[in-house]
Structure formats: structure tokens, C-alpha cells
Design a protein around this motif. Structure first.
Motif, PDB file in Angstrom:
ATOM      1  N   LEU A 167     -46.752-103.628  -0.255  1.00  0.00           N
ATOM      2  CA  LEU A 167     -48.152-103.786   0.117  1.00  0.00           C
ATOM      3  C   LEU A 167     -48.970-102.864  -0.779  1.00  0.00           C
ATOM      4  CD1 LEU A 167     -50.564-104.606   1.947  1.00  0.00           C
ATOM      5  CD2 LEU A 167     -49.913-102.695   3.437  1.00  0.00           C
ATOM      6  N   SER A 168     -49.893-103.439  -1.545  1.00  0.00           N
ATOM      7  CA  SER A 168     -50.773-102.637  -2.399  1.00  0.00           C
ATOM      8  C   SER A 168     -52.048-102.305  -1.630  1.00  0.00           C
ATOM      9  CB  SER A 168     -51.116-103.398  -3.681  1.00  0.00           C
ATOM     10  OG  SER A 168     -49.963-103.609  -4.465  1.00  0.00           O
ATOM     11  N   VAL A 169     -52.363-101.009  -1.553  1.00  0.00           N
ATOM     12  CA  VAL A 169     -53.554-100.545  -0.841  1.00  0.00           C
ATOM     13  C   VAL A 169     -54.486 -99.874  -1.840  1.00  0.00           C
ATOM     14  CG1 VAL A 169     -54.455 -99.160   1.054  1.00  0.00           C
ATOM     15  CG2 VAL A 169     -52.176-100.178   1.238  1.00  0.00           C
ATOM     16  N   THR A 170     -55.697-100.410  -1.983  1.00  0.00           N
ATOM     17  CA  THR A 170     -56.718 -99.815  -2.828  1.00  0.00           C
ATOM     18  C   THR A 170     -57.688 -99.046  -1.937  1.00  0.00           C
ATOM     19  OG1 THR A 170     -56.553-101.553  -4.494  1.00  0.00           O
ATOM     20  CG2 THR A 170     -58.573-100.245  -4.477  1.00  0.00           C
ATOM     21  N   ILE A 171     -57.857 -97.751  -2.229  1.00  0.00           N
ATOM     22  CA  ILE A 171     -58.665 -96.865  -1.399  1.00  0.00           C
ATOM     23  C   ILE A 171     -59.911 -96.473  -2.176  1.00  0.00           C
ATOM     24  CG2 ILE A 171     -58.696 -94.669  -0.165  1.00  0.00           C
ATOM     25  CD1 ILE A 171     -55.428 -95.141  -0.472  1.00  0.00           C
ATOM     26  N   ILE A 172     -61.066 -96.806  -1.632  1.00  0.00           N
ATOM     27  CA  ILE A 172     -62.347 -96.463  -2.250  1.00  0.00           C
ATOM     28  C   ILE A 172     -62.866 -95.206  -1.572  1.00  0.00           C
ATOM     29  CG2 ILE A 172     -64.678 -97.259  -2.743  1.00  0.00           C
ATOM     30  CD1 ILE A 172     -63.581-100.127  -2.439  1.00  0.00           C
ATOM     31  N   VAL A 173     -62.904 -94.109  -2.328  1.00  0.00           N
ATOM     32  CA  VAL A 173     -63.330 -92.822  -1.778  1.00  0.00           C
ATOM     33  C   VAL A 173     -64.855 -92.749  -1.810  1.00  0.00           C
ATOM     34  CG1 VAL A 173     -63.171 -90.324  -1.978  1.00  0.00           C
ATOM     35  CG2 VAL A 173     -61.198 -91.747  -2.561  1.00  0.00           C
ATOM     36  N   GLN A 174     -65.449 -92.510  -0.658  1.00  0.00           N
ATOM     37  CA  GLN A 174     -66.894 -92.396  -0.548  1.00  0.00           C
ATOM     38  C   GLN A 174     -67.272 -90.920  -0.489  1.00  0.00           C
ATOM     39  OE1 GLN A 174     -67.719 -94.676   2.998  1.00  0.00           O
ATOM     40  NE2 GLN A 174     -67.926 -96.571   1.848  1.00  0.00           N
ATOM     41  N   SER A 175     -67.955 -90.470  -1.525  1.00  0.00           N
ATOM     42  CA  SER A 175     -68.330 -89.057  -1.609  1.00  0.00           C
ATOM     43  C   SER A 175     -69.356 -88.712  -0.536  1.00  0.00           C
ATOM     44  CB  SER A 175     -68.909 -88.731  -2.985  1.00  0.00           C
ATOM     45  OG  SER A 175     -67.973 -89.003  -4.003  1.00  0.00           O
ATOM     46  N   ALA A 176     -69.215 -87.537   0.009  1.00  0.00           N
ATOM     47  CA  ALA A 176     -70.182 -87.044   0.989  1.00  0.00           C
ATOM     48  C   ALA A 176     -71.297 -86.284   0.269  1.00  0.00           C
ATOM     49  CB  ALA A 176     -69.498 -86.115   1.988  1.00  0.00           C
ATOM     50  N   ALA A 177     -72.517 -86.421   0.775  1.00  0.00           N
ATOM     51  CA  ALA A 177     -73.651 -85.711   0.186  1.00  0.00           C
ATOM     52  C   ALA A 177     -73.707 -84.305   0.772  1.00  0.00           C
ATOM     53  CB  ALA A 177     -74.941 -86.469   0.452  1.00  0.00           C
ATOM     54  N   ASP A 178     -72.878 -83.412   0.227  1.00  0.00           N
ATOM     55  CA  ASP A 178     -72.796 -82.046   0.748  1.00  0.00           C
ATOM     56  C   ASP A 178     -73.941 -81.168   0.249  1.00  0.00           C
ATOM     57  OD1 ASP A 178     -70.366 -82.611   2.054  1.00  0.00           O
ATOM     58  OD2 ASP A 178     -69.253 -82.266   0.212  1.00  0.00           O
ATOM     59  N   ASN A 179     -74.450 -81.474  -0.942  1.00  0.00           N
ATOM     60  CA  ASN A 179     -75.448 -80.611  -1.573  1.00  0.00           C
ATOM     61  C   ASN A 179     -76.739 -81.383  -1.812  1.00  0.00           C
ATOM     62  OD1 ASN A 179     -73.542 -78.238  -2.282  1.00  0.00           O
ATOM     63  ND2 ASN A 179     -72.506 -79.999  -3.171  1.00  0.00           N
ATOM     64  N   ASP A 180     -77.846 -80.695  -1.612  1.00  0.00           N
ATOM     65  CA  ASP A 180     -79.147 -81.298  -1.916  1.00  0.00           C
ATOM     66  C   ASP A 180     -79.451 -81.142  -3.398  1.00  0.00           C
ATOM     67  OD1 ASP A 180     -79.624 -82.000   0.722  1.00  0.00           O
ATOM     68  OD2 ASP A 180     -80.529 -80.048   1.182  1.00  0.00           O
ATOM     69  N   PRO A 181     -80.074 -82.166  -4.017  1.00  0.00           N
ATOM     70  CA  PRO A 181     -80.498 -82.001  -5.412  1.00  0.00           C
ATOM     71  C   PRO A 181     -81.607 -80.966  -5.494  1.00  0.00           C
ATOM     72  CG  PRO A 181     -81.341 -84.053  -4.499  1.00  0.00           C
ATOM     73  CD  PRO A 181     -80.414 -83.490  -3.473  1.00  0.00           C
ATOM     74  N   MET A 182     -81.676 -80.252  -6.628  1.00  0.00           N
ATOM     75  CA  MET A 182     -82.639 -79.163  -6.769  1.00  0.00           C
ATOM     76  C   MET A 182     -83.275 -79.210  -8.152  1.00  0.00           C
ATOM     77  SD  MET A 182     -80.580 -75.957  -5.035  1.00  0.00           S
ATOM     78  CE  MET A 182     -82.006 -74.905  -5.266  1.00  0.00           C
ATOM     79  N   PHE A 183     -84.590 -78.962  -8.194  1.00  0.00           N
ATOM     80  CA  PHE A 183     -85.284 -78.809  -9.467  1.00  0.00           C
ATOM     81  C   PHE A 183     -84.965 -77.435 -10.050  1.00  0.00           C
ATOM     82  CE2 PHE A 183     -88.155 -82.118  -7.754  1.00  0.00           C
ATOM     83  CZ  PHE A 183     -88.216 -82.946  -8.868  1.00  0.00           C
ATOM     84  N   SER A 184     -84.984 -77.363 -11.364  1.00  0.00           N
ATOM     85  CA  SER A 184     -84.766 -76.065 -12.013  1.00  0.00           C
ATOM     86  C   SER A 184     -85.908 -75.107 -11.724  1.00  0.00           C
ATOM     87  CB  SER A 184     -84.597 -76.252 -13.520  1.00  0.00           C
ATOM     88  OG  SER A 184     -85.732 -76.906 -14.069  1.00  0.00           O
ATOM     89  N   GLU A 185     -87.117 -75.656 -11.472  1.00  0.00           N
ATOM     90  CA  GLU A 185     -88.283 -74.853 -11.072  1.00  0.00           C
ATOM     91  C   GLU A 185     -88.966 -75.560  -9.916  1.00  0.00           C
ATOM     92  OE1 GLU A 185     -90.917 -73.546 -14.170  1.00  0.00           O
ATOM     93  OE2 GLU A 185     -89.342 -73.706 -15.679  1.00  0.00           O
ATOM     94  N   ASN A 186     -89.460 -74.766  -8.965  1.00  0.00           N
ATOM     95  CA  ASN A 186     -90.127 -75.348  -7.810  1.00  0.00           C
ATOM     96  C   ASN A 186     -91.590 -75.693  -8.083  1.00  0.00           C
ATOM     97  OD1 ASN A 186     -87.849 -75.183  -6.164  1.00  0.00           O
ATOM     98  ND2 ASN A 186     -88.319 -73.081  -5.552  1.00  0.00           N
ATOM     99  N   GLN A 187     -92.164 -75.086  -9.127  1.00  0.00           N
ATOM    100  CA  GLN A 187     -93.575 -75.320  -9.402  1.00  0.00           C
ATOM    101  C   GLN A 187     -93.823 -75.233 -10.909  1.00  0.00           C
ATOM    102  OE1 GLN A 187     -96.206 -72.787  -7.204  1.00  0.00           O
ATOM    103  NE2 GLN A 187     -98.062 -73.694  -8.045  1.00  0.00           N
ATOM    104  N   TYR A 188     -94.613 -76.179 -11.385  1.00  0.00           N
ATOM    105  CA  TYR A 188     -95.018 -76.186 -12.786  1.00  0.00           C
ATOM    106  C   TYR A 188     -96.539 -76.058 -12.842  1.00  0.00           C
ATOM    107  CZ  TYR A 188     -90.409 -78.350 -13.444  1.00  0.00           C
ATOM    108  OH  TYR A 188     -89.066 -78.632 -13.432  1.00  0.00           O
ATOM    109  N   THR A 189     -97.026 -75.155 -13.658  1.00  0.00           N
ATOM    110  CA  THR A 189     -98.463 -75.008 -13.865  1.00  0.00           C
ATOM    111  C   THR A 189     -98.765 -75.298 -15.334  1.00  0.00           C
ATOM    112  OG1 THR A 189     -98.631 -73.312 -12.132  1.00  0.00           O
ATOM    113  CG2 THR A 189    -100.442 -73.460 -13.714  1.00  0.00           C
ATOM    114  N   VAL A 190     -99.593 -76.309 -15.565  1.00  0.00           N
ATOM    115  CA  VAL A 190     -99.860 -76.772 -16.929  1.00  0.00           C
ATOM    116  C   VAL A 190    -101.369 -76.823 -17.146  1.00  0.00           C
ATOM    117  CG1 VAL A 190     -99.520 -78.634 -18.591  1.00  0.00           C
ATOM    118  CG2 VAL A 190     -97.760 -78.149 -16.883  1.00  0.00           C
ATOM    119  N   ALA A 191    -101.846 -76.296 -18.287  1.00  0.00           N
ATOM    120  CA  ALA A 191    -103.257 -76.352 -18.662  1.00  0.00           C
ATOM    121  C   ALA A 191    -103.434 -77.403 -19.744  1.00  0.00           C
ATOM    122  CB  ALA A 191    -103.740 -74.993 -19.154  1.00  0.00           C
TER     123      ALA A 191
END
Length: 272
Positions: A167-191
Motif C-alpha cells: 500500500l503506497s501512502v502519500t502524506i502531504i505535510v501542512q505547515s503550521a503558521a507558528d510565526n507572524d510575518p514582520m517588516f524590517s522596519e515598523n515605520q518609514y518616514t519619507v520627504a
């Protein structure tokens, strides 16, 4: 069943009729009586009961249905999670049949793993339950892929006689979202100055996410522009993804007018 046997009237020796066949699955035993008669007095007789047990022969090859199964396995599934089994309780159930009865039939089948996938899985040799042997962590275990394959082999008590189906069993691993995505900077100030050319890159935003799979970095978008009348003045493009990191350019799409609007608040979102 006595018609399948012959008896020597002088010696009482019972023999199997060679023209008859035995089938353990149909008739596991035969029961009949024999009688002896006194020649001097035919009314004087004796009887005995004969019970013949038919022994099984490993005639048939086991069969697995279906021969292929697909299952999903969350990355955070606990150790011992049952994926497939011949009994209820797993994600999928399969059936093993054997036309033999007795020790060479279904009750005598032993289940083994033909492939072990690095020790991630184990199997119950009695009921064929495929189980998770240890917790998965797609982010931190390099040899864990998003798709794994294992093969279950079912053999009865006499493997040299029977071929062993798989019996061949193919297992699809579903990754858990353990970490939140993050910007390298929280605020940009541009003139910016009036007259800044249309198409100018105002800022390049960088985002990262330590997850893989479904929890990995997907992109950056604009959530809001204040004032809302300037929504068409800015857009994101040139989005790129490399490994677990991504970037997007915030681009000016029109002319700036200090007298009309001197300050813009733009909110970006990084998402997985």
C-alpha cells in the motif's frame, strides 16, 4: 463425508479416495461413523466415530484495497497520530483480504513498513495502523519535505509462499503558521518634493517570515491611504520573494501638490 473415504473390510484400514479433493476453506473437518459386524451374528455390531481434521494450505495471495492513499498531516500533529489503518480511527481506512482461512488468512497477516522516511513513522504490525512516530517541525528539520511517501507491506504467516502486496501512502505535510510575518522596519518616514517624477520608488519595504509551507511569507499589500482620495496615487509593484523574505516597492503614480495635501499616511500589510 464418508463417501470420500474407502475402508478395507478385512483390516478396517481407512483410506482417502484419491479422486476426491479437500478444501479447508469449505470443509475444515469431516465426521463419519464406521461399523464392524460379527460374521456369526450379523445383529452383533460395534460402531466408532471418525473425526478427520483438514489442515490449511497457503493457497492465496493477500490483497490490499485501495492500493494508493493520500492523507494530510498538520505539522503540529501530536506523536501517535494515526494516518491510515485497517480499522476505524485513522484519516483513511484500507482493507486487506485473503481467501485463505486459518493461520494463513487475514488473522495471520503482519504489516511492515517498506520505507521508514527517516523514522518519522511507525506501524502497528497487527492492524496496519500507520502512525506518526515523532512530532514534525517543517521549519527546523531540514529533511522533512512537504510531501512524504511510505509503503506498507502486508504478508501472511508464510511469506515464501505468498507474494506480499503493498500500500503506497502519500502524506502531504501542512505547515503550521507558528510565526507572524514582520517588516524590517515598523515605520518609514519619507520627504518628497513637488515635481517628483511619476513612477518614482518612494520606499522599498522588506518583510520576513520564519515559517515554511502554508505559513510562509506570501506578499505585501496596501491596507489604506489617508486621505482616501489619494488611493490611486500610490501602488505596490516589483514584489520579489527570496527564501523566507520578500520585498515590494511603493511607487508614486501621479503628481504631488503640497497646497492640496502635504501629508500622506500609508499603511502596508505583510501577510502569510
Amino acid at each position: 463425508g464418508s463417501e470420500r473415504f474407502t475402508i478395507d473390510p478385512n483390516s478396517g484400514q481407512i483410506s482417502w479416495d484419491g479422486n476426491q479433493t479437500l478444501d479447508y476453506e469449505a470443509t475444515p473437518f469431516l465426521l463419519f461413523d464406521i461399523m464392524c459386524v460379527d460374521d456369526s451374528d450379523p445383529s452383533d455390531t460395534g460402531t466408532a466415530q471418525v473425526n478427520v481434521s483438514v489442515g490449511p494450505v497457503n493457497e492465496f495471495t493477500p490483497a490490499i484495497s485501495p492500493p494508493i492513499l493520500f492523507v494530510s498531516l498538520p505539522e503540529d500533529a501530536p506523536q501517535g497520530t494515526i494516518l491510515v489503518s485497517t480499522q476505524p480511527g485513522g484519516q483513511r481506512q484500507y482493507t486487506v483480504t485473503d481467501r485463505d482461512n486459518g493461520p494463513d488468512g487475514v488473522d495471520g497477516i503482519t504489516y511492515t513498513l517498506s520505507t521508514t522516511s527517516g523514522g518519522l513513522f511507525t506501524i502497528n504490525q497487527e492492524n496496519g495502523a500507520l502512525m506518526l512516530a515523532r512530532e514534525l517541525d517543517v521549519d527546523n528539520i531540514p529533511n522533512v519535505l512537504d510531501i512524504l511517501s511510505v509503503q506498507i507491506t502486508a504478508c501472511d504467516t508464510d511469506p515464501p509462499r505468498d507474494e506480499c502486496p503493498n500500500l503506497s501512502v502519500t502524506i502531504i505535510v501542512q505547515s503550521a503558521a507558528d510565526n507572524d510575518p514582520m517588516f524590517s522596519e515598523n515605520q518609514y518616514t519619507v520627504a518628497l518634493q513637488e515635481g517628483t517624477p511619476n513612477g518614482s520608488i518612494i520606499v522599498t519595504s522588506m518583510c520576513s517570515d520564519q515559517d515554511n509551507g502554508v505559513g510562509a511569507y506570501r506578499g505585501i499589500d496596501i491596507v489604506s491611504v489617508i486621505p482616501s482620495s489619494a488611493e490611486d496615487l500610490f501602488q505596490l509593484n516589483s514584489t520579489s520573494v527570496e527564501g523566507k523574505n520578500g520585498s515590494a516597492d511603493l511607487v508614486l503614480q501621479g503628481e504631488l501638490d503640497f497646497e492640496t495635501t502635504s501629508l500622506y499616511n500609508i499603511t502596508l500589510r505583510c501577510y502569510d
